[in-house]
Write an enzyme that holds these catalytic residues in place. Structure first.
Site: not given
Ligand code: IVH
Length: 671
Positions: A31, A35, A81, A110, A112, A114, A133, A169, A221, A308, A402, A405, A420, A426
């Protein structure tokens, strides 16, 4: 570089940074640096008034730059996390939490998701605040936008706490993402690189109707409330289901390390069948007392971790980058590679989406590239194997001309893509426009598809939209594959398209950045084509949903004399060039939700929908418990009927609908 050149350079650079920040949601510079550069540009522009430009990034401050969202402080910080990448690290996590507990404990596993994390605050069962966030302590207040996401409940049900925060999410399902990208590139916008960027960009829109038009979902979640004495995380998730939240059904309570590892293995393959992207597994200590006891580090809780998945990758040699030209002239790069097996298919092409991606990858000729397959059908290039770069390799740069054309490509001020400009010469642009005109959602001429348009074009019968209306039955008969019956049908379908409403026509004529939603808004404000053609920039920007970019595109479209000529020709053929009075004929259907199914003898589906809306009703696309009535015509699908019956939704015919409206109502078509 002299001062004038510096002005040009800074404008270009800052436009690009704005785009990285707002569109791609991945800022490249901080930022402060932004600026500083902005200040430098402001100063230089003051020294050179002769270079004033309304499109300079300095002219947009206050509207589209900083402070576009109010920042709000989270009640409790939104942590991230810790990550693990191996079974050993997962075992170490499980060991740590068991040691803290003094024995074997339960852990929830659970998916995760995306997407982009969101915090939702509810007071007395009403959504009062939604925030991103941000930096974890403060985030952007995106309440108005979040309200448009259908899976975020606005009102809770059951026995909910009076004050509650839910975290989850915001996601874009892969199918919706691909369809949205298709529509975006079709009207001349650049594609989003992946569903996560698309979700982030969609959530951070200034105009919430834009967010509303995006296919977003929300999975929750994490439950935060002081008013319940939940003992377990899984217990709080189950309770939240009862309050109306969408909780993934795919979480599992694991009682041992083995069960955790089994879950990880199982979902490594099964996740590819999910409608949205997931990039790992989240493990959380289920016992809330133990969570409390273990506490947090500065960045993340000690009681949770993420595992992951490694995305499936392959290495391949880049053969060439080819370029596709869309109907708006936008040029999209595609990487062609040596065929390589990846996640069950042979990969040889990958979309590079846009120029920024080529730049970010710093792609060179002959590079060995790393290809990855996420959830999307089309794989993507995520990196380059630098040590394998051949000597003498040169950076991939956009062609100057292009590929179709040969005319000069232009990168317009403030635009990231190359276009183009050979609008009338074209081939893929002309053909693309002609195809778009007859497509569903546009003039919807079912009898004429892509192949038929190509035939008509290559045989010299159709070059402009108006040419469609000059076609005779004999013209069709002169083409291969047509018999008397099919020729007559095609001819009639074209004649019938003259009845299509004005907003459809506005979409069909293919003005860059004017998608079907924008076309509808335009038709509401500029109720006939002459008002629109003569609108000033100011009037356009004042209209709902119309930003500077769309306004400029409309102005330049109608500044083109051939386009004005085209409109006059369409007028002479009797097409609808003004909005018929449909606005609120009555409010007889106010508060009621309808789903239209099947075909109707006396009225087209679109007209029927317009009729319902004109009388205050809402029209949805799928039957849910919120649906008040299904208006059924002939051939209503059996699954729809079953669903309606199961949910106890009343099925009515067109006559009953007319009775509800009371008396004679005119439809859009015959008003
Ligand atoms: S729990 C304190 N559960 O992953 C616990 N996060 O890398 C907070 N995310 O910022 C998160 N699936 O945006 C939790 N089943 C799940 C999730 C999850 C995706 C995301 C979330 C978090 C990020 C962390």
């Amino acid at each position: 570089m002299d001062e004038k050149q510096r002005i040009i350079y800074l404008r270009d650079y800052l436009h690009e940074q704005n785009r990285n920040y707002y569109v791609l949601n991945s800022p490249v510079i901080g930022d402060m640096q932004f600026d500083q550069l902005m200040q430098e540009l402001t100063m230089l522009e003051a020294l050179h008034p002769e270079m004033a430009d309304p499109n300079s990034p300095t002219q947009r401050v206050g509207s589209d730059l900083k402070g576009q969202f109010t920042q709000v402080e989270h009640e409790r910080p939104m942590l991230s996390l810790g990550n693990t990448y191996s079974r050993e690290e997962v075992a170490a996590f499980y060991d740590r939490v068991c040691t803290a507990a003094g024995g074997k404990i339960d852990v929830t596993a659970e998916l995760k998701f995306d997407g982009v994390s969101i915090s939702l605050v509810y007071d007395n069962g009403q959504l009062t605040r939604a925030a991103t966030r941000g930096d974890g302590v403060r985030g952007d207040d995106v309440t108005a936008n979040a309200r448009t996401i259908k899976t975020i409940p606005l009102k809770l049900t059951g026995d909910y706490p009076s004050h509650l925060e839910m975290r989850g999410e915001v996601l874009m399902p892969i199918k919706g993402f691909e369809e949205m990208n298709r529509q975006r590139t079709d009207i001349g916008y650049e594609a989003f690189a992946n569903p996560r960027n698309a979700a982030a960009g969609s959530l951070k829109q200034r105009v919430s109707s834009v967010t509303a038009s995006r296919p977003l979902d929300c999975m929750l979640y994490y439950v935060l409330t002081d008013e319940r004495d939940f003992k377990r995380h899984s217990e709080s998730l189950e309770a939240a289901k009862g309050w109306g939240f969408v909780i993934s059904p795919n979480y599992r309570l694991c009682h041992s390390l083995q069960e955790i590892l089994d879950f990880i293995d199982e979902w490594d393959t099964k996740r590819h069948d999910l409608p949205y992207d997931t990039d790992g597994i989240v493990l959380k200590v289920d016992d809330l007392g133990l969570q409390q006891k273990m506490g947090l580090t500065a960045k993340s809780p000690r009681w949770a971790t993420a595992y992951k998945y490694k995305a499936e990758q392959a290495h391949s040699k880049l053969l060439e980058v080819t370029y596709q030209v869309g109907r708006t002239g936008i040029v999209t790069p595609v990487a062609n590679m040596e065929p390589v097996p990846l996640a069950g298919t042979i990969v040889k092409r990958a979309s590079l989406h846009n120029l920024s991606i080529i730049r970010e990858l710093d792609l060179h000729t002959g590079d060995t590239v790393v290809v990855e397959k996420g959830g999307e059908i089309i794989p993507k290039i995520v990196g380059v194997d630098l040590p394998l770069r051949p000597s003498g390799a040169t950076p991939i740069d956009f062609p100057k001309t292009c590929p179709e054309c040969g005319s000069q490509l232009v990168r317009e001020e403030g635009e990231a893509g190359y276009y183009c400009q050979n609008y009338n010469g074209c081939k893929p642009q002309i053909l693309g426009r002609l195809i778009h005109y007859v497509e569903r959602g546009a003039m919807d001429i079912e009898q004429i598809g892509e192949k038929q348009v190509e035939l008509l074009y290559t045989n010299g019968l159709v070059k402009t939209f108006a040419d469609y209306y000059r076609l005779t039955v004999e013209d069709f008969l002169s083409l291969p594959g047509y018999q008397m019956k099919s020729a007559q049908k095609a001819y009639e379908a074209i004649q019938q398209s003259k009845e299509k409403p004005y907003d459809r026509l506005l979409f069909a004529i293919g003005i860059r950045y004017v998608g079907s939603t924008v076309a509808k808004s335009l038709a509401k404000t500029f109720t006939d084509i002459d008002t629109l053609m003569n609108a000033t920039e100011e009037q356009l920007v004042d209209a709902q949903d119309i930003g500077q970019k769309i306004a400029s595109s409309i102005l330049s479209f109608f500044a083109n004399s051939e386009n004005r000529q085209m409109i006059e020709e369409l007028r002479s053929f009797g097409l609808n060039l003004s909005q018929k009075a449909v606005e609120t004929a009555s409010d007889a259907l106010a508060g009621k939700q309808f789903v239209v199914s099947g075909v109707f003898e006396t009225i087209g589906r679109e007209e029927l929908k317009a009729l319902i809306e004109a009388n205050g009703g809402k029209v949805g696309s799928s039957i849910s418990s919120k649906t008040s009535f299904v208006v059924a015509g002939e051939n209503m699908g059996p699954s729809k009927r079953e669903k309606a019956e199961k949910l106890g939704v009343q099925i009515i015919g067109i006559e009953e609908l007319e009775k509800m409206i009371g008396g004679e109502q005119k439809t859009e078509a015959d008003a």
